[in-house]
Enzyme design. Structure first.
Site, PDB file in Angstrom:
ATOM      1  N   GLY A   1       0.768  -1.237   0.000  1.00 23.92           N
ATOM      2  CA  GLY A   1       0.000   0.000   0.000  1.00 23.92           C
ATOM      3  C   GLY A   1       0.797   1.284   0.000  1.00 23.92           C
TER       4      GLY A   1
ATOM      5  N   TRP B   1       2.349   2.939  -2.433  1.00 20.39           N
ATOM      6  CA  TRP B   1       1.975   3.847  -3.522  1.00 20.39           C
ATOM      7  C   TRP B   1       0.560   4.390  -3.320  1.00 20.39           C
ATOM      8  CZ3 TRP B   1       3.812   3.155  -9.208  1.00 20.39           C
ATOM      9  CH2 TRP B   1       5.215   3.224  -9.252  1.00 20.39           C
TER      10      TRP B   1
ATOM     11  N   ASP C   1      -4.929  -5.721  -6.000  1.00 21.93           N
ATOM     12  CA  ASP C   1      -3.821  -6.658  -5.842  1.00 21.93           C
ATOM     13  C   ASP C   1      -4.367  -8.062  -5.625  1.00 21.93           C
ATOM     14  OD1 ASP C   1      -0.576  -6.048  -4.915  1.00 21.93           O
ATOM     15  OD2 ASP C   1      -1.359  -8.075  -4.803  1.00 21.93           O
TER      16      ASP C   1
ATOM     17  N   ASP D   1      -7.279 -10.788  -9.470  1.00 21.61           N
ATOM     18  CA  ASP D   1      -6.547 -10.627 -10.725  1.00 21.61           C
ATOM     19  C   ASP D   1      -7.376  -9.750 -11.649  1.00 21.61           C
ATOM     20  OD1 ASP D   1      -5.328 -10.847 -13.192  1.00 21.61           O
ATOM     21  OD2 ASP D   1      -5.071 -13.018 -13.105  1.00 21.61           O
TER      22      ASP D   1
ATOM     23  N   ASP E   1       3.331  -0.692 -10.010  1.00 18.52           N
ATOM     24  CA  ASP E   1       4.671  -1.064  -9.540  1.00 18.52           C
ATOM     25  C   ASP E   1       4.794  -2.587  -9.517  1.00 18.52           C
ATOM     26  OD1 ASP E   1       7.236  -0.315  -8.637  1.00 18.52           O
ATOM     27  OD2 ASP E   1       6.678  -0.662  -6.546  1.00 18.52           O
TER      28      ASP E   1
ATOM     29  N   LYS F   1       6.040   0.145 -14.156  1.00 19.58           N
ATOM     30  CA  LYS F   1       7.399  -0.363 -13.979  1.00 19.58           C
ATOM     31  C   LYS F   1       7.728  -1.376 -15.065  1.00 19.58           C
ATOM     32  CE  LYS F   1       8.631  -2.823 -10.212  1.00 19.58           C
ATOM     33  NZ  LYS F   1       9.129  -2.883  -8.808  1.00 19.58           N
TER      34      LYS F   1
END
Length: 208
Positions: free
Chosen positions: A60, A62, A80, A96, A121, A161
């Protein structure tokens, strides 16, 4: 023995890392928050009132940064596979997001509105074998782009990322075809030996 020594070195480095110490002192849940804070200071990508979707959000860090930046008039939706302890003002969806049922829950949280920014990320569980890890990492980046294309408002942005290597330039080209500007960011908080970097794509063209 080698694995044990490597683990000890990592732990020692982690505990002495100034970004880890600073994140703890400032109340953030992860060292990764320092990376987003640095990008935020440079690019001002998160602004008050925005709707932000945080992919791969756990634990958590970000989401905390995004929540502070969007203010009371904004919205942060965290997604997540793993569970995540609640953060005040952050709506969490576990699952998902590439699966229809989970995507529907994300869309429900958006309430018919589009997102202004998608941040990711995400990284795979690393095996240490680049020929295995790199394709997995690029798959996650592509999933983030696919979701962004579904939910972003015109002129919206994506911060994702990636790891330098096979597939990275092809992914960058895909971003350039859908966004007006694509920038590369390597925050100081990213470890120098890591091949990770962030691509910031802004000015989404919208769905064709």
């Amino acid at each position: 023995m080698n694995a044990s020594k490597s683990s000890k070195r990592w732990l020692q480095e982690h505990l002495s890392d100034p970004h880890v110490k600073r994140s703890r002192e400032q109340g953030y849940r992860s060292r990764a928050s320092a990376k987003l804070l640095e990008i935020q200071r440079r690019d001002r990508l998160i602004r008050p009132g925005m709707t932000v979707v945080d992919l791969g959000a756990a634990p958590g860090g970000w989401s905390q940064v995004a929540r502070e930046a969007v203010g009371a008039g904004g919205k942060v939706i965290a997604v997540d596979l793993l569970s995540m302890a609640p953060i005040a003002g952050v709506e969490f969806v576990q699952g998902d997001f590439s699966e229809g049922e989970v995507l529907d829950r994300v869309l429900e949280r958006l309430g018919g509105a589009a997102a202004d920014l998608v941040i990711s990320d995400m990284a795979p569980n690393m095996s240490g074998m680049k020929e295995v890890d790199q394709p997995r990492a690029m798959d996650l980046a592509e999933l983030a782009l696919d979701l962004a294309q579904r939910i972003l408002a015109p002129r919206g942005s994506l911060l994702v990322k990636v790891f330098q290597g096979a597939g990275c330039e092809r992914f960058r080209a895909a971003l350039k075809s859908g966004f007006a500007v694509v920038k590369t960011r390597k925050p100081d908080a990213s470890r120098a030996r890591s091949s990770e970097m962030y691509l910031l794509a802004s000015g989404f063209h919208g769905q064709n």
